[in-house]
Scaffold this motif. Structure first.
Motif, short mmCIF file in Angstrom:
data_model
loop_
_atom_site.label_atom_id
_atom_site.label_comp_id
_atom_site.label_asym_id
_atom_site.label_seq_id
_atom_site.Cartn_x
_atom_site.Cartn_y
_atom_site.Cartn_z
N SER A 384 0.81 -1.23 0.00
CA SER A 384 0.00 0.00 0.00
C SER A 384 0.84 1.27 0.00
O SER A 384 1.90 1.34 0.63
CB SER A 384 -0.88 0.03 1.24
OG SER A 384 -1.67 -1.13 1.32
N LEU A 385 0.33 2.30 -0.69
CA LEU A 385 0.97 3.62 -0.63
C LEU A 385 0.66 4.25 0.72
O LEU A 385 1.50 4.87 1.34
CB LEU A 385 0.48 4.50 -1.77
CG LEU A 385 0.71 3.93 -3.18
CD1 LEU A 385 0.34 4.93 -4.24
CD2 LEU A 385 2.18 3.49 -3.35
N TYR A 386 -0.60 4.12 1.15
CA TYR A 386 -0.94 4.43 2.54
C TYR A 386 -2.04 3.49 2.99
O TYR A 386 -2.80 2.97 2.18
CB TYR A 386 -1.32 5.90 2.74
CG TYR A 386 -2.65 6.31 2.16
CD1 TYR A 386 -3.79 6.33 2.95
CD2 TYR A 386 -2.77 6.69 0.83
CE1 TYR A 386 -5.01 6.71 2.44
CE2 TYR A 386 -3.99 7.07 0.31
CZ TYR A 386 -5.11 7.08 1.12
OH TYR A 386 -6.32 7.44 0.59
N GLU A 387 -2.11 3.24 4.29
CA GLU A 387 -3.05 2.24 4.81
C GLU A 387 -3.39 2.62 6.26
O GLU A 387 -2.63 2.30 7.18
CB GLU A 387 -2.37 0.86 4.78
CG GLU A 387 -3.30 -0.30 5.01
CD GLU A 387 -4.32 -0.47 3.89
OE1 GLU A 387 -5.50 -0.18 4.15
OE2 GLU A 387 -3.93 -0.86 2.77
N PRO A 388 -4.51 3.35 6.47
CA PRO A 388 -4.82 3.81 7.83
C PRO A 388 -4.72 2.70 8.87
O PRO A 388 -4.08 2.88 9.91
CB PRO A 388 -6.25 4.34 7.70
CG PRO A 388 -6.35 4.78 6.27
CD PRO A 388 -5.51 3.82 5.49
N CYS A 389 -5.32 1.56 8.61
CA CYS A 389 -5.18 0.44 9.54
C CYS A 389 -4.88 -0.84 8.75
O CYS A 389 -3.83 -1.42 8.90
CB CYS A 389 -6.45 0.26 10.38
SG CYS A 389 -6.36 -1.18 11.44
N GLY A 390 -5.83 -1.23 7.88
CA GLY A 390 -5.66 -2.48 7.13
C GLY A 390 -6.16 -3.65 7.94
O GLY A 390 -5.77 -3.83 9.10
N LEU A 391 -7.06 -4.42 7.33
CA LEU A 391 -7.57 -5.61 8.01
C LEU A 391 -6.98 -6.87 7.40
O LEU A 391 -6.76 -7.86 8.10
CB LEU A 391 -9.10 -5.69 7.88
CG LEU A 391 -9.91 -4.71 8.72
CD1 LEU A 391 -11.39 -4.91 8.47
CD2 LEU A 391 -9.61 -4.90 10.21
N SER A 392 -6.70 -6.81 6.09
CA SER A 392 -6.29 -8.04 5.39
C SER A 392 -5.05 -8.67 6.02
O SER A 392 -4.96 -9.89 6.13
CB SER A 392 -6.01 -7.72 3.92
OG SER A 392 -7.19 -7.28 3.30
N GLN A 393 -4.08 -7.82 6.45
CA GLN A 393 -2.87 -8.42 7.03
C GLN A 393 -3.19 -9.10 8.36
O GLN A 393 -2.56 -10.11 8.72
CB GLN A 393 -1.78 -7.35 7.20
CG GLN A 393 -1.84 -6.47 8.43
CD GLN A 393 -2.88 -5.35 8.31
OE1 GLN A 393 -3.74 -5.36 7.45
NE2 GLN A 393 -2.80 -4.38 9.20
N VAL A 402 1.62 -15.58 5.72
CA VAL A 402 2.62 -14.60 6.16
C VAL A 402 2.48 -13.30 5.37
O VAL A 402 2.55 -13.30 4.13
CB VAL A 402 4.04 -15.19 5.98
CG1 VAL A 402 5.11 -14.14 6.28
CG2 VAL A 402 4.22 -16.41 6.87
N PRO A 403 2.27 -12.16 6.04
CA PRO A 403 2.12 -10.90 5.31
C PRO A 403 3.46 -10.34 4.83
O PRO A 403 4.46 -10.40 5.54
CB PRO A 403 1.48 -9.96 6.33
CG PRO A 403 1.69 -10.58 7.67
CD PRO A 403 2.03 -12.02 7.49
N ASP A 413 2.32 -1.11 12.27
CA ASP A 413 2.00 -1.42 13.67
C ASP A 413 1.70 -2.89 13.92
O ASP A 413 1.62 -3.32 15.07
CB ASP A 413 0.77 -0.60 14.12
CG ASP A 413 1.08 0.88 14.26
OD1 ASP A 413 2.17 1.22 14.74
OD2 ASP A 413 0.21 1.69 13.89
N THR A 414 1.45 -3.64 12.83
CA THR A 414 0.98 -5.02 13.05
C THR A 414 1.91 -6.09 12.48
O THR A 414 1.82 -7.24 12.87
CB THR A 414 -0.42 -5.22 12.40
OG1 THR A 414 -0.38 -4.74 11.04
CG2 THR A 414 -1.49 -4.49 13.17
N VAL A 415 2.80 -5.70 11.54
CA VAL A 415 3.68 -6.71 10.92
C VAL A 415 5.13 -6.37 11.26
O VAL A 415 5.57 -5.22 11.11
CB VAL A 415 3.48 -6.76 9.39
CG1 VAL A 415 4.36 -7.85 8.77
CG2 VAL A 415 2.01 -7.01 9.04
N PHE A 416 5.88 -7.38 11.72
CA PHE A 416 7.25 -7.15 12.19
C PHE A 416 8.19 -8.08 11.43
O PHE A 416 7.99 -9.30 11.41
CB PHE A 416 7.30 -7.38 13.71
CG PHE A 416 6.23 -6.60 14.43
CD1 PHE A 416 6.32 -5.21 14.54
CD2 PHE A 416 5.08 -7.23 14.89
CE1 PHE A 416 5.30 -4.47 15.13
CE2 PHE A 416 4.06 -6.50 15.49
CZ PHE A 416 4.17 -5.11 15.61
#
Ligand code: ADP
Length: 493
Positions: A384-393, A402-403, A413-416
């Motif tokens: 994504s170019l921008y993604e306020p939150c994103g649910l798919s990941q 694995v995202p 904030d969710t993928v490390f």
């Protein structure tokens, strides 16, 4: 605590996007924790009444002052999968909510300004005195303004307002006539640059700006996006305003509906599994290949599920398809777009790759197939170019996929990252890249495909670690409760 959500959407009765899921999911979790929650919505003619139980008129004669006169409304009540919902139905020649669809009219600002005013009038006249009113996006952004300027003096003095911005791209920019219609008046005062005047269009009113100024607290849907909107162009002109109000602004990650997205019970997938039985995922991979006529081969399946919109990094999605196919992976895409040109491009791509036994592109919206892809794929690509939150990941993580994501908004904030994250090894759950270009994407995708082929045991460990994350409403609901408590007790907020 007694909380009233005022919103233009609530899943599944009136849903266009993620906002609807947040209103429903957060309300449900708050109620499970013993709080009283009510949701106020417009009564759209196109809403899914089959999802409302016991719908009946609760108030016959709610007169709402409007544009120098008044409009009579009926207020309906019903349960939406257990949530207490009120639906406001205005009786007027404009037929505000009897248009066959939710949004997209020239008078959308009037329609939702009316709804905002009617919701407050309903609270006032019905004697409802919630501790907190929670509003969402520009549609209900005038609620905090009207609350402070008009309704606090009329009897709603103790109500506190929290406003969540789900999408900064749509801010509710409209003409000053809205001030007269709502009874705010004084265009010279309200349309000033330090109030609701829009920075870019000096003759316009910016409703989201009003919501930021007048709410006791403002949130957006992930901590990193809260930073981005203040420091980059993804704030779409509101960065400075947010900067001025940063003491009452923060990001809270959306939760995922863990009932709907549960690989142990999901009725859409043939083989149920959890983090202790990851090997059962293979049957879903086989089913996915059979359904999409992909050949059975020792390669990982990389996937994209989502809207085909410029925001999602379309050139990188396209590049991911070709790069995956050339570097030892299969690719599956399920995407739907609202723009003709974009759909056309992907249809052409689909024709071009039609005979490739390692690739399938499905253009359209298909809930059932989405579940099977999350369950059967190995990698999920989100450049994504921008993604306020994103649910798919978050869905992918829960389903052991694995995202592979770009480090923006809620994705960050969710993928490390498996190789480079600052988090301890056992907390890493995916692959992350920084730059929105082909080398950036390739750097992450190559590492992901390489680990699958080269270190299967480690790849399985990465899958398991992702599945152990809790991205349900559990944590976000607690954060919202903390915000509500904060504004209840900080009377000068
Ligand atoms: P956004 O809200 O920007 O569309 P999110 O990642 O927050 O993106 O949420 C997208 C949700 O919509 C996910 O649950 C995803 O599975 C679903 N979705 C998007 N496009 C499709 C599609 N074509 N078919 C099925 N589900 C889709």
């Amino acid at each position: 605590m007694y909380i009233v959500m005022i919103a233009s959407e609530c899943a599944p009765v009136a849903k266009v996007g993620g906002l609807a899921d947040v209103v429903y999911g957060l309300s449900r979790e708050l109620e499970l924790r013993g709080h009283a929650v009510e949701v106020i919505l417009p009564k759209y003619d196109c809403m899914r009444v089959d999802h409302v139980w016991g719908l009946e008129v609760d108030h016959h004669d709610l007169w709402v002052p409007w544009d120098g006169g008044a409009i009579r409304c009926s207020v309906w009540f019903g349960f939406v999968h257990g949530r207490k919902c009120f639906f406001i139905e205005p009786h007027c020649r404009q037929e505000f909510f009897n248009r066959g669809t939710y949004y997209g009219f020239a008078d959308d600002a009037e329609r939702f300004a009316f709804f905002s005013k009617a919701a407050l009038e309903f609270l006032l006249q019905a004697g409802k005195r919630p501790d907190v009113i929670h509003t969402h996006d520009w549609h209900t952004g005038l609620v905090p303004v009207l609350l402070y300027e008009i309704y606090a003096g009329a009897g709603l003095a103790d109500l506190r307002a929290c406003h969540t911005i789900h999408n900064f791209r749509h801010q509710g920019i409209t003409g000053p006539h809205i001030l007269e219609a709502t009874g705010l008046g004084r265009p010279g005062y309200f349309a000033a640059p330090d109030r609701m005047g829009d920075d870019l269009d000096h003759h316009a009113i910016n409703i989201t700006r009003g919501a930021i100024l007048y709410s006791n607290f403002v949130t957006t849907v992930s901590p990193h996006h809260a930073w981005e909107v203040r420091h980059s162009e993804v704030g779409f002109g509101l960065g400075h305003t947010l900067h001025l109000h940063q003491a009452k602004f923060g990001g809270i990650l959306n939760g995922l509906d863990y009932e709907m997205w549960n690989p142990e019970l999901d009725p859409h997938i043939p083989s149920h599994f959890n983090s202790s039985s990851i090997e059962k995922k293979a049957a879903n991979t086989r089913a996915l290949r059979e359904r999409l006529l992909l050949r059975d081969t020792a390669r990982p399946i990389a996937a994209y599920v989502g809207r085909l919109d410029a925001q999602k990094g379309l050139h990188l999605i396209r590049h991911a398809i070709f790069h995956s196919l050339q570097h030892g992976a299969q690719f599956v895409l399920l995407g739907s777009g609202s723009e003709h040109g974009i759909n056309e491009d992907f249809w052409q791509l689909r024709c071009r790759l039609n005979d490739d036994p390692d690739c399938h592109l499905e253009i359209g919206y298909d809930e059932d197939l989405a579940h099977l892809i999350y369950a059967g794929a190995d990698l999920l690509v989100m450049p994504s170019l921008y993604e306020p939150c994103g649910l798919s990941q978050m869905i992918a993580l829960r389903y052991g996929t694995v995202p592979v994501v770009r480090a923006v908004g809620g994705l960050k904030d969710t993928v490390f990252d498996w190789d480079f994250s600052e988090r301890p090894r056992h907390e890493r759950n995916g692959f992350v890249f920084e730059h929105a270009d082909n080398p950036g994407l390739e750097s992450a995708l190559d590492r992901a495909i390489g680990l699958w082929h080269g270190e299967p045991a480690l790849f399985r460990e990465l899958v398991r670690q992702g599945m152990l994350y809790d991205y349900s409403w559990n944590h976000p609901a607690q954060h919202y409760l903390d915000v509500y408590e904060f504004i209840r007790h900080k009377r000068d907020a």
